[in-house]
Design an enzyme around this catalytic site. Structure first.
Site, mmCIF file in Angstrom:
data_model
loop_
_atom_site.group_PDB
_atom_site.id
_atom_site.type_symbol
_atom_site.label_atom_id
_atom_site.label_comp_id
_atom_site.label_asym_id
_atom_site.label_seq_id
_atom_site.Cartn_x
_atom_site.Cartn_y
_atom_site.Cartn_z
ATOM 1 N N ILE A 499 0.831 -1.208 0.000
ATOM 2 C CA ILE A 499 0.000 0.000 0.000
ATOM 3 C C ILE A 499 0.865 1.257 0.000
ATOM 4 O O ILE A 499 0.623 2.199 -0.765
ATOM 5 C CB ILE A 499 -0.962 -0.004 1.209
ATOM 6 C CG1 ILE A 499 -1.972 -1.149 1.066
ATOM 7 C CG2 ILE A 499 -1.690 1.335 1.320
ATOM 8 C CD1 ILE A 499 -2.861 -1.358 2.269
ATOM 9 N N VAL A 624 -11.995 0.413 7.051
ATOM 10 C CA VAL A 624 -13.121 -0.461 6.707
ATOM 11 C C VAL A 624 -13.486 -0.221 5.243
ATOM 12 O O VAL A 624 -13.787 0.907 4.848
ATOM 13 C CB VAL A 624 -14.348 -0.170 7.592
ATOM 14 C CG1 VAL A 624 -15.518 -1.069 7.192
ATOM 15 C CG2 VAL A 624 -14.012 -0.354 9.065
ATOM 16 N N LEU A 628 -13.820 2.128 -0.313
ATOM 17 C CA LEU A 628 -15.244 2.459 -0.251
ATOM 18 C C LEU A 628 -15.501 3.542 0.815
ATOM 19 O O LEU A 628 -14.894 3.503 1.884
ATOM 20 C CB LEU A 628 -16.069 1.213 0.077
ATOM 21 C CG LEU A 628 -15.985 0.059 -0.935
ATOM 22 C CD1 LEU A 628 -16.825 -1.124 -0.448
ATOM 23 C CD2 LEU A 628 -16.461 0.526 -2.306
ATOM 24 N N GLU A 683 -4.774 -14.216 3.146
ATOM 25 C CA GLU A 683 -3.419 -14.151 3.703
ATOM 26 C C GLU A 683 -2.696 -15.462 3.354
ATOM 27 O O GLU A 683 -3.343 -16.466 3.009
ATOM 28 C CB GLU A 683 -3.494 -13.998 5.222
ATOM 29 C CG GLU A 683 -4.105 -12.688 5.690
ATOM 30 C CD GLU A 683 -3.239 -11.490 5.368
ATOM 31 O OE1 GLU A 683 -1.993 -11.642 5.256
ATOM 32 O OE2 GLU A 683 -3.803 -10.387 5.196
ATOM 33 N N ASP A 694 -10.397 -10.446 11.684
ATOM 34 C CA ASP A 694 -10.167 -9.195 10.943
ATOM 35 C C ASP A 694 -11.511 -8.543 10.616
ATOM 36 O O ASP A 694 -11.668 -7.314 10.715
ATOM 37 C CB ASP A 694 -9.386 -9.479 9.662
ATOM 38 C CG ASP A 694 -9.071 -8.213 8.893
ATOM 39 O OD1 ASP A 694 -8.308 -7.369 9.422
ATOM 40 O OD2 ASP A 694 -9.604 -8.042 7.773
ATOM 41 N N LYS A 698 -13.223 -4.770 11.990
ATOM 42 C CA LYS A 698 -13.857 -3.761 11.134
ATOM 43 C C LYS A 698 -15.239 -3.368 11.651
ATOM 44 O O LYS A 698 -15.574 -2.182 11.699
ATOM 45 C CB LYS A 698 -13.940 -4.274 9.699
ATOM 46 C CG LYS A 698 -12.577 -4.459 9.046
ATOM 47 C CD LYS A 698 -12.703 -5.069 7.662
ATOM 48 C CE LYS A 698 -11.336 -5.310 7.034
ATOM 49 N NZ LYS A 698 -11.411 -5.957 5.711
#
Length: 828
Positions: A499, A624, A628, A683, A694, A698
Site C-alpha cells: 500500500i 473499513v 469504499l 493471507e 479481521d 472492522k
C-alpha cells in the site's frame, strides 16, 4: 559695482555647490558584499558603473563578513590577560593581507601592505593595553571594533585605485561626531552634517569610508550600534541632499517574509518608510529603523539592492504611498521573546502602574517590543527580548515592592520561549477582516496565540506565539495573504509495503503538491526537510539510517512544518503507539492501519478526543472497506443527526470471494479456499481470514463510530469451522480437516439454493449488538448479487429506513486502498 559682482558670484557658487551635491548618490555595501576578494571585485564593478554616470557617488562599507565578531572575541580574550589572544590577532592580519594580495596587483600591493601593518600595530597596542589592565570597557571595545571598518575601507579604496578609478579613503571618525555613549553613540546631527558637507565640497574625488564608526568631540572613537553602517550611509546622504541611497546586501530587497523560513517569499518593489520601520522593528534584518530617519526627513529614497544580482530592481523605500495589490505589505518576526504580566488585585486603574512600568524599564535600557492590556484594565503584559527578561522582572519586582507585599498586585509572571509575528501594511488601515484572516490562518493550523496587539496607526497587527511555531506561522500567514492557492503538504510515511509503495507511485504519477519529507520501513528511515525525490525514494531509503520510530516522530514534530501529515501504512502496533504524541503536536494522521481504532476502547476515545480538541485531522477511512466511503458516510450521517438503526455488512474481501465463488461453482469449499490462497485473495495462511477476527475488528470500528462503547469480545463471531481447526498446526493438516467438511457445506449450499438463497458471511449490528455469522439471503436482499471479492454494506437509518443506503465495491487491493489514503491526504 565690483563688490556686487563678487556678491552675486558667491550666491552662484553656493547654488552650484548645492546643485552638485544634489547629484550625489550614496552606495553602502554590507559585510557579505565585502566578505572576500571575489565579492569585493563585484562591488568595484558596481562602483565603476555608478561612477561613470552623471551623479557623484560616495561609498560606505562595512567590515569584512565576520570580522566584527572576530574583533569582539579577540578583545574579550585579551581582557583575560593570558596572552592567548595573539593567535587570533595573527589570523585577522593574515585574512586582510591575503585579501590585499588577491585584490591589488603585486606592483602596488607592497605599499598597501606596509600601510595596513601600521594599522595592525595600532590594534595590537590597544589589545596589549586591554590585556595588561584585564578589563574591557565599552570605550575600549568601540576602539577595537572600529578596526574592522578601517581595514575594509582602506583596502577597498586602494583596490579601486588599482583598477584605474581615482579614489580616496575617508576616515569616518573624523567627520561623524557623537556623544560618549559608547556602543551606541548618539550623533551630533548639526556638526556631522557640516563636516560631511565641508569634506565633499573640498574633495571632488570618489571617497570610500567605513560605516559604523565615529568619534566624540574629544576625538575618542565611538560606534553607532546595530545597523551603524546603514546609518552612516543615511547620514551622508542626508547631509549632501543625495538623490538616492543604495544599500547593497545579499538579498534582492525587502521580502514579503524571511526567505529562510518561507520559500515562496518575494521582493516588495516599493514600500513606505513607515512600513519598512514596522517590519524592521519586528525583526526584518535588511534595514534598521534608525537608518531611515535622516533619509526620511530629507525625502531621499532608499534602495535595497543585491550585490550578487545587481540588475534586480530591489526595493524602493520612500515617502510615496506604495502600490500594492495585496492586503498587507509583509510579514516579520522576532524570536526569543518573553512575556511579563502585571496583574492588579484591586479596583485601582492600571494607568498609573503602566506609567511606572514603562519608566523603570526605559531607564534600565530594557527594550519593550510589544504591549497589550486586558479589557478589564486590571492587567498589562509587555514583551521583551529573553536575554533581558530576567533583569526586567527583577526591576519590576523592585519597583512594585509595596504593591506586591500588600497583595495589591499578583506576583509578576513571566512566560518564556515565545516569538512575535507581525503583519504590516499601509493599506490595512480602515479595511475590515484583515486581523480575522490572520488569526484564522493561525487557528486552522493549531497555532496558539498568547497575546495580540495592534498599533494605533493600523500599520501592523502582532501576535505572540510559541517559539516552536514561528516558522510554521510565517508560512501559513504568507500562504493566507500572498501564497499559492494550494499549499504544499509535507508527508511523513511509515510503511513501504504494497500500500505504501502504491501510494508513492500514485503521488509521483499525478505531480501533486506533496513533499515527501520522511519515509521509513522496518529496516531504514530517511528524513529531509527539503523533501525526498519521490521518483527515486527506494534508492535514497536504502542508504538511510536504521529505523527508530521515536527519532522519526521527534524530528517530524521538531520541524513543525505546515500541513504536515503522518501516514501509517504499517499493520503493526508500533506506529499507533505514537498517535497521541503526534496529534498533540497538531500534526494530521492518515492511516489504513486498523490497530489504533480496533484496540483498547480508551485509546480510541482518547485519539478522537485529541483530534477534536486540537482541531487536527485524524483520517482512517480505509480501515473499513479500503476504497469504499463507508466510514465517511457513517460519520456524516451521525454528524447531521440521523439515527442509524441497523448495519449489515460483508467487510472481508477474502470471505466474500470464498463464499461468492463457492455458491456459483461446483468446486468443494476446500478447493475454493486453496484457489483463493493461491491467487492472493487471502493471507498466506487463510486461517487468519477464516477465523473472522479481521472482519470483527472492522465491525468494531463501525460500532465505535456510532458511539457504542464496544470491545472486541463484545462481538459474537460464529465460526465457519470448528475452533479446533484454527489451532496451531501445519497448513496442509488444516486443509485435510476442511476437506472432511466439504460434504456438510455442499449440503448447506444446495439447501439454500433450493430455497432460492445464497450463503454469505455477514456482520449485523443492531440494538447495540454485533454478530458475524454465515447466513442465507434471498433474492430481495442486496447481498444476493455480491460478486468476486467485493465488499458491501447496508445502512438503515431513521431517514433511510424503507430503502437503506447500500455501498458496494472493491473492498481490498493496493490501488483502491492507496487511492483512498491519497484522497484523505489531499482533503487536509
Amino acid at each position: 559695482m565690483l563688490s556686487e559682482i563678487y556678491h552675486g558670484l558667491g550666491y552662484l557658487t553656493i547654488y552650484l555647490f548645492f546643485y552638485t551635491l544634489h547629484l550625489v548618490k550614496v552606495l553602502k555595501f554590507g559585510g557579505t558584499s565585502v566578505a572576500n576578494a571575489e565579492n569585493i571585485s563585484r562591488v568595484i564593478e558596481i562602483i565603476k558603473k555608478s561612477n561613470l554616470q552623471r551623479e557623484r557617488i560616495a561609498v560606505v562599507v562595512s567590515a569584512l563578513g565576520g570580522v566584527t565578531d572576530n574583533l569582539i572575541e579577540l578583545a574579550t580574550v585579551a581582557a583575560k590577560g593570558t596572552g592567548v589572544y595573539e593567535s587570533r590577532f595573527i589570523n585577522i592580519c593574515k585574512k586582510h593581507d591575503s585579501l590585499i594580495k588577491d585584490l591589488i596587483k603585486s606592483s602596488n600591493n607592497k605599499k598597501v601592505l606596509r600601510a595596513v601593518k601600521r594599522i595592525y600595530k595600532q590594534l595590537k597596542d590597544v589589545l596589549l593595553g586591554i590585556s595588561l589592565v584585564k578589563e574591557l570597557s565599552p570605550r575600549s571595545l568601540d576602539m577595537v571594533m572600529s578596526f574592522g571598518e578601517r581595514f575594509s575601507a582602506y583596502i577597498i579604496a586602494q583596490a579601486v585605485n588599482d583598477r584605474g578609478i581615482a579614489c580616496m579613503y575617508i576616515d569616518a571618525s573624523s567627520i561623524i561626531k557623537t556623544d560618549d555613549a559608547y556602543g551606541c553613540a548618539n550623533v551630533d546631527i548639526q556638526a556631522t552634517y557640516k563636516n560631511i558637507a565641508d569634506y565633499f565640497r573640498n574633495n571632488r574625488t570618489l571617497g570610500i569610508m567605513g560605516g559604523f564608526i565615529a568619534s566624540s568631540h574629544d576625538g575618542i572613537t565611538t560606534t553607532l550600534g546595530r545597523g551603524g553602517s546603514d546609518y552612516t550611509a543615511s547620514l551622508v546622504g542626508a547631509a549632501l541632499s543625495a538623490s538616492a541611497i543604495e544599500i547593497w546586501t545579499d538579498v534582492e530587497g525587502i521580502m514579503t517574509a524571511d526567505p529562510r523560513s518561507v520559500e515562496d517569499a518575494f521582493t516588495v518593489s516599493e514600500i513606505s518608510y513607515e512600513e519598512a520601520g514596522e517590519l524592521a522593528h519586528f525583526g526584518a534584518k535588511v534595514i534598521h529603523p534608525k537608518t531611515m530617519k535622516p533619509a526620511r526627513l530629507k525625502n531621499i529614497p532608499i534602495y535595497i539592492k543585491n550585490t550578487f544580482n545587481p540588475n534586480h530592481f530591489g526595493t524602493k523605500i520612500s515617502n510615496d504611498r506604495a502600490k500594492n495589490d495585496f492586503l498587507i505589505t509583509g510579514i516579520s518576526s522576532l524570536s526569543d521573546i518573553s512575556l511579563l504580566q502585571v496583574q492588579l488585585e484591586n479596583a485601582k486603574t492600571i494607568g498609573e502602574i503602566a506609567a511606572r512600568l514603562f519608566d523603570v524599564l526605559h531607564r534600565a535600557g530594557i527594550e519593550i517590543m510589544l504591549t497589550t492590556q486586558a479589557s478589564s484594565e486590571q492587567s498589562i503584559s509587555v514583551a521583551v527580548h529573553s536575554k533581558q527578561a530576567e533583569l526586567a522582572k527583577k526591576i519590576l519586582e523592585k519597583a512594585f515592592t509595596l504593591e506586591l507585599q500588600t497583595t495589591q498586585m499578583s506576583p509578576i509572571s513571566m512566560e518564556r520561549n515565545l516569538s512575535i509575528v507581525a503583519i504590516v501594511g499601509g493599506q490595512m488601515k480602515g479595511k475590515p477582516g484583515i486581523a480575522g484572516k490572520l488569526f484564522n490562518a493561525l487557528g486552522i493550523n493549531s497555532i496558539n496565540v498568547v497575546a495580540i496587539a495592534q498599533g494605533s496607526s493600523e500599520l501592523n497587527v502582532s501576535a505572540v506565539i510559541n517559539k516552536d511555531d514561528q516558522t510554521k506561522a510565517l508560512q501559513v500567514i504568507h500562504s493566507a495573504f500572498f501564497g499559492k492557492v494550494e499549499g504544499t503538504i509535507n508527508l511523513f510515511l511509515v510503511g513501504t509495503g504494497l500500500i505504501g509503495t502504491t501510494l508513492l507511485k500514485q503521488i509521483a504519477g499525478q505531480k501533486l503538491p506533496i513533499r515527501l519529507c520522511g519515509v521509513a520501513n522496518s529496516h531504514s528511515m530517511l528524513l529531509n526537510r527539503q523533501g525526498v525525490t519521490i521518483e527515486n525514494w527506494k534508492e535514497k531509503l536504502s542508504k538511510g539510517t536504521a529505523t527508530n520510530l521515536n527519532d522519526f516522530v521527534s524530528i517530524m514534530i521538531k520541524w513543525n512544518l505546515p500541513l504536515s501529515v503522518f501516514v501509517d501504512c504499517t499493520a503493526s502496533e508500533d506506529a499507533p503507539s505514537f498517535y497521541e504524541q503526534i496529534l498533540n503536536a497538531h500534526i494530521a494522521i492518515v492511516t489504513p492501519n486498523k490497530k489504533a481504532n480496533s484496540g483498547p476502547l480508551k485509546r480510541y476515545q482518547q485519539l478522537k478526543h485529541l483530534a477534536k480538541k486540537n482541531r487536527v485531522p485524524f483520517f482512517y477511512g480505509t480501515n473499513v472497506g479500503a476504497g469504499l466511503p463507508i466510514i465517511h458516510t457513517i460519520q456524516r450521517l451521525v454528524a447531521n443527526g440521523d439515527k442509524i438503526i441497523k448495519l449489515e455488512a460483508v467487510l472481508s474481501g477474502s470471505l466474500s470471494f470464498i463464499f461468492n465463488t463457492f455458491t456459483q461453482s461446483r468446486k468443494p469449499l476446500s478447493l475454493v479456499i486453496r484457489d483463493a490462497q493461491k491467487n492472493g485473495y487471502t493471507e498466506p495462511d487463510p486461517r487468519d481470514d477464516l477465523n473472522g477476527m479481521d472482519f470483527a475488528r472492522k465491525i468494531l470500528i463501525l460500532a465505535r463510530e456510532l458511539g457504542l462503547e464496544m470491545k472486541i469480545d463484545h462481538i459474537k463471531v460464529e465460526p465457519i469451522f470448528p475452533k479446533e481447526l484454527f489451532r496451531q498446526g501445519l497448513l496442509e493438516e488444516f486443509f485435510e480437516k476442511v476437506e472432511r467438511l466439504d460434504k456438510d457445506f455442499e449440503r448447506r449450499k444446495l439447501r439454500a439454493q433450493k430455497n432460492k438463497k445464497v450463503l454469505r458471511y455477514i456482520a449485523t449490528l443492531e440494538n447495540g449488538k454485533a454478530v458475524i455469522a454465515l447466513r442465507e439471503v434471498n433474492q430481495d436482499h442486496p447481498f444476493y448479487s455480491l460478486w468476486g471479492s467485493d465488499n458491501i454494506i447496508s445502512i438503515a437509518t431513521k431517514r433511510y429506513n424503507t430503502t437503506p443506503i447500500v455501498i458496494k465495491g472493491a473492498g481490498a487491493g493496493a490501488q483502491v486502498t492507496a487511492g483512498n489514503v491519497l484522497s484523505d491526504i489531499l482533503s487536509i
